[in-house]
Design an enzyme around this catalytic site. Structure first.
Site, PDB file in Angstrom:
ATOM      1  N   ASN A  74      -1.760  67.266  25.333  1.00 13.23           N
ATOM      2  CA  ASN A  74      -1.435  65.957  26.224  1.00 13.23           C
ATOM      3  C   ASN A  74      -1.699  66.261  27.467  1.00 13.23           C
ATOM      4  OD1 ASN A  74       0.984  67.248  26.822  1.00 13.23           O
ATOM      5  ND2 ASN A  74       1.947  65.263  26.697  1.00 13.23           N
TER       6      ASN A  74
ATOM      7  N   ILE B 154      11.836  56.782  20.919  1.00 16.60           N
ATOM      8  CA  ILE B 154      10.606  57.185  21.737  1.00 16.60           C
ATOM      9  C   ILE B 154       9.683  56.111  22.339  1.00 16.60           C
ATOM     10  CG2 ILE B 154      10.803  59.396  20.944  1.00 16.60           C
ATOM     11  CD1 ILE B 154       7.624  59.019  19.980  1.00 16.60           C
TER      12      ILE B 154
ATOM     13  N   SER C  89      -0.894  51.990  31.022  1.00 18.93           N
ATOM     14  CA  SER C  89      -0.259  53.312  31.117  1.00 18.93           C
ATOM     15  C   SER C  89       0.822  53.230  32.488  1.00 18.93           C
ATOM     16  CB  SER C  89      -1.258  54.437  31.159  1.00 18.93           C
ATOM     17  OG  SER C  89      -0.622  55.583  31.610  1.00 18.93           O
TER      18      SER C  89
ATOM     19  N   LYS D 189      -5.129  62.688  21.208  1.00 23.97           N
ATOM     20  CA  LYS D 189      -4.449  64.044  21.491  1.00 23.97           C
ATOM     21  C   LYS D 189      -4.970  65.182  20.491  1.00 23.97           C
ATOM     22  CE  LYS D 189      -0.107  62.036  23.107  1.00 23.97           C
ATOM     23  NZ  LYS D 189       1.325  61.906  23.015  1.00 23.97           N
TER      24      LYS D 189
ATOM     25  N   ASP E 164       4.975  67.160  25.225  1.00 26.97           N
ATOM     26  CA  ASP E 164       5.802  66.233  24.427  1.00 26.97           C
ATOM     27  C   ASP E 164       7.104  66.826  23.904  1.00 26.97           C
ATOM     28  OD1 ASP E 164       4.267  63.976  24.763  1.00 26.97           O
ATOM     29  OD2 ASP E 164       3.098  64.354  22.839  1.00 26.97           O
TER      30      ASP E 164
END
Ligand code: ATR
Length: 273
Positions: free
Chosen positions: A87, A217, A15, A66, A102
């Site tokens: 999120n 994305i 991440s 999520k 998002d």
């Protein structure tokens, strides 16, 4: 005492969120830290109890939690109820409030570049959680219509029903049936995971206009085959990292009630590649 933030998910060691948020803390000399915390699928409840115990100030949620996270928040913002996934969480004295950044993250690059969504025809590849946030976003910006193309047609039909419910004209197709129809759209978005493992673009861009916006994305690799092919056809490109940055700056603003240091965060993100 300093404040503590985290991103939870699995896998988590790749991440980029810890880099981005730590850079923001450094830039503004905030006494805060942000860590990646691996919580495997099926262990979310215990993981969340642990975060409550250490009085975490806030956290981000990524794959695969999520949607399930909706069960563990005490309050939700309307972005969450619309999208059905969380999120970002803020800990307000023991009360966990959920947000979904998002949608705003997806829209941010359009705003920054002054690109319009209003009255545009859209082709969306994918029908998962990210695709749902995108449908909500383009509906809010009053797109003309959206075609949802997915490997599993049933999921595309389901998402198309959601689009109609929020007053966006919509239809669903199987992804292999796009063929040479890309040229019929103003905006083309990849919201599948195709590209993450360097797979070839699932569509061709023959005959598209140079005003067509192509948005991936997937942010790793930065230059997916989907974007490379779109560039060869002179499209306007939006990179996946721009959405990542958009959702991270929005989360920062929710947690800290101040404007996010966009450039410092962008620099840290691009340095992470
Ligand atoms: P996210 O939360 O990131 O949207 P997701 O909900 O798991 O993740 O959605 C992944 C999307 O990528 C789905 O649309 C999935 O298609 P299916 O609904 O048919 O599973 C799509 N996807 C993943 N791998 C794919 C592949 N190899 N080819 C085509 N579509 C793929």
């Amino acid at each position: 005492m300093g404040e503590t933030f985290a991103v939870i998910g699995d896998p988590i060691d790749h991440s980029l969120s810890p880099h981005i948020h730590s850079a923001a803390f450094r830039e503004l000399s905030l006494d805060c830290s942000y860590i990646g915390y691996r919580i495997p699928k099926g262990e979310l409840e215990e993981g969340i109890e642990g975060l409550k115990k250490i009085k975490i100030n806030g956290f981000n949620i990524t794959i695969p939690h999520k949607i399930e996270m909706m069960k563990y928040v005490d309050k939700i913002d309307e972005s969450c109820s619309l999208i059905g996934a969380v999120n970002t969480v803020v800990n307000e004295e023991g009360v966990f409030k959920g947000y979904n950044t998002d949608m705003d993250g997806f829209l941010e690059p359009f705003k920054k570049k002054n690109l319009k969504i209003k009255n545009c025809t859209i082709l969306l590849l994918g029908a998962g959680g990210a695709a749902r946030a995108i449908v909500a976003g383009v509906a809010k910006e009053e797109a003309k219509s959206i075609t949802i193309a997915n490997r599993t047609l049933g999921k595309a039909i389901e998402l198309s029903e959601f689009a109609k419910k929020i007053k966006l004209n919509s239809n669903a197709i199987q992804i292999d049936n796009i063929k040479d129809s890309a040229k019929n759209y103003d905006i083309i978005i990849n919201a599948t995971s195709i590209g993450l493992k360097n797979e070839p673009s699932p569509i061709t861009f023959d005959g598209i206009k140079d005003t067509t916006i192509v948005y991936d994305i997937v942010y790793k690799p930065m230059n997916t085959d989907f974007l490379k092919k779109a560039k060869e056809n002179n499209a306007i490109i939006i990179y996946g990292y721009e959405m990542l940055l958009g959702q991270a700056t929005r989360a920062f603003e929710i947690w800290h009630n101040m404007e996010a240091p966009y450039n410092a965060m962008k620099k840290a993100l691009l340095g992470g590649f």
